[in-house]
Scaffold this active site. Structure first.
Site, PDB file in Angstrom:
ATOM      1  N   PHE A   1      21.132   8.261   8.228  1.00 53.62           N
ATOM      2  CA  PHE A   1      20.332   7.411   7.358  1.00 53.62           C
ATOM      3  C   PHE A   1      20.975   7.303   5.981  1.00 53.62           C
ATOM      4  O   PHE A   1      21.484   8.289   5.442  1.00 53.62           O
ATOM      5  CB  PHE A   1      18.920   7.979   7.184  1.00 53.62           C
ATOM      6  CG  PHE A   1      18.107   8.007   8.447  1.00 53.62           C
ATOM      7  CD1 PHE A   1      17.233   6.980   8.744  1.00 53.62           C
ATOM      8  CD2 PHE A   1      18.225   9.073   9.330  1.00 53.62           C
ATOM      9  CE1 PHE A   1      16.483   7.016   9.911  1.00 53.62           C
ATOM     10  CE2 PHE A   1      17.479   9.121  10.494  1.00 53.62           C
ATOM     11  CZ  PHE A   1      16.602   8.077  10.792  1.00 53.62           C
ATOM     12  N   ASP A   2      20.942   6.096   5.422  1.00 55.19           N
ATOM     13  CA  ASP A   2      21.209   5.922   4.002  1.00 55.19           C
ATOM     14  C   ASP A   2      19.982   6.450   3.253  1.00 55.19           C
ATOM     15  O   ASP A   2      18.907   6.597   3.843  1.00 55.19           O
ATOM     16  CB  ASP A   2      21.427   4.433   3.711  1.00 55.19           C
ATOM     17  CG  ASP A   2      21.595   4.157   2.243  1.00 55.19           C
ATOM     18  OD1 ASP A   2      22.377   4.863   1.592  1.00 55.19           O
ATOM     19  OD2 ASP A   2      20.923   3.237   1.740  1.00 55.19           O
TER      20      ASP A   2
END
Length: 364
Positions: A47-48
């Site tokens: 995930f960013d």
């Protein structure tokens, strides 16, 4: 007549179309059957941070200074940040506008991707961005940042004069999303962020992410995803800087409600609503779709085999065999359509390891 391969040919495309339609009703666009199948087998989820784990709407929380006035630090930062399209830059400029500051003109502004900006303000060179960019080697003792906070440092003439602390709240659904993904068989979760390690680690701890990689440039994220194990790897992001890593992941998922168009175009899956919780939902839909497709193949081939056995004893006239063959096809189609059925729990406990391989070939 009853030995037709129709169930094998019909089951998969009908199930996949039904599954993608079901995902669409939940605000998630899956761009192809291959992407849906990869989703069903995902073992690692990356995930960013900003705009993905957090809400992506940063606001200035406070300004901390070193022998300077708050208005001076904010004014210098905002004058340079007017030349940037970054989400943090917009928040700083908005805060300066809210306070009614008259911004000095910034000239010769240059931007270093994922680091900050330099320019000339009042005849003096200034730098705004990460600490190592704005004032390399500075040893100032700053208070620790809380989860969801990010600091933009401001230097003038090579000397640090302060920092602007912005807060971006963690999404309410982020922690539950990680729990649901683990229930679905995701063996590993991690965060890939361009922020400082302390900020990224606090956010990751708050939502239950296992591994944190911070201070990354876009190319660093690409290299990290390529090396991740176990595979397949799903990457979830929203910004234009995420477009390259979404493209190289086994499954790229773009948060498209407020994210960059480049991210949506390069991704395999686009979430059209501003809800991270739709990610485990679409993984569950993918797993259910693949299971239904294989069930339909098994049911269709099983019925055909049984009818072949009866026909081999001469007990099945050709006309009746033709009618039964059509009935087998109808049963296969109806079962495959269960992949698009509403109702029932969206998140199951069946992991990707239970899904057989090679379905994309059958679909084609």
């Amino acid at each position: 007549v009853v030995a037709t391969p129709c169930p094998l040919l019909i089951a998969t495309p009908v199930a996949f179309i039904a599954g993608m339609s079901r995902a669409a009703t939940r605000g998630v666009i899956v761009k192809g059957g291959g992407s849906l199948e990869q989703l069903s087998r995902v073992r690692t989820a990356a995930f960013d941070k900003t705009g993905t784990i957090t809400q992506g709407v940063p606001r200035v929380d406070r300004i901390e200074t070193l022998n300077s006035e708050e208005a001076e630090v904010l004014g210098i930062a905002a004058s340079v940040e007017t030349h940037s399209a970054h989400v943090l830059a917009g928040a700083i400029v908005d805060e300066a506008s809210r306070r009614g500051l008259v911004l000095p003109e910034a000239t010769r502004v240059t931007e270093e991707v994922a680091s900050g900006l330099r320019g000339i303000v009042g005849g003096t060179e200034v730098a705004v961005g990460k600490l190592e960019f704005a004032a390399p080697g500075d040893q100032s003792d700053w208070p620790a940042l809380a989860a969801g906070e990010t600091a933009v440092f401001v230097s003038r003439g090579g000397t640090l004069i302060g920092r602007v602390v912005l807060t971006d709240k963690v999404r309410a659904e982020s922690a539950d999303t990680m729990v649901q993904l683990k229930k679905l068989g995701i063996a590993r979760t991690l965060m890939l962020s361009g922020d400082a390690i302390d900020t990224a680690r606090k956010v990751a701890t708050a939502v239950g992410i296992d591994d944190v990689r911070a201070g990354l440039l876009p190319i660093d994220k690409v290299d990290a995803v390529r090396a991740l194990q176990p595979r397949p790897v799903m990457m979830v992001g929203d910004g234009v800087n995420d477009a390259p890593v979404l493209a190289v992941a086994d499954v790229g998922v773009a948060m498209g409600a407020r994210g960059a168009t480049a991210a949506s175009e390069s991704a395999d899956v686009v979430v059209l609503v501003d809800d991270l919780g739709r990610v485990p939902e679409v993984v569950a839909i993918a797993q259910h779709t693949v299971r239904v497709a294989y069930q339909s193949i098994g049911i269709g081939i099983g019925l055909s085999a049984a009818l072949m056995l009866v026909a081999s004893f001469g007990l099945l006239p050709a006309i009746i065999g033709a009618a039964l063959q059509e009935l087998v096809d109808v049963v296969t189609i109806l079962n495959s359509l269960r992949a698009g059925r509403r109702g029932g729990p969206m998140v199951t406990t069946v992991g990707p390891s239970s899904v057989p391989k090679g379905l994309s070939t059958v679909q084609q």
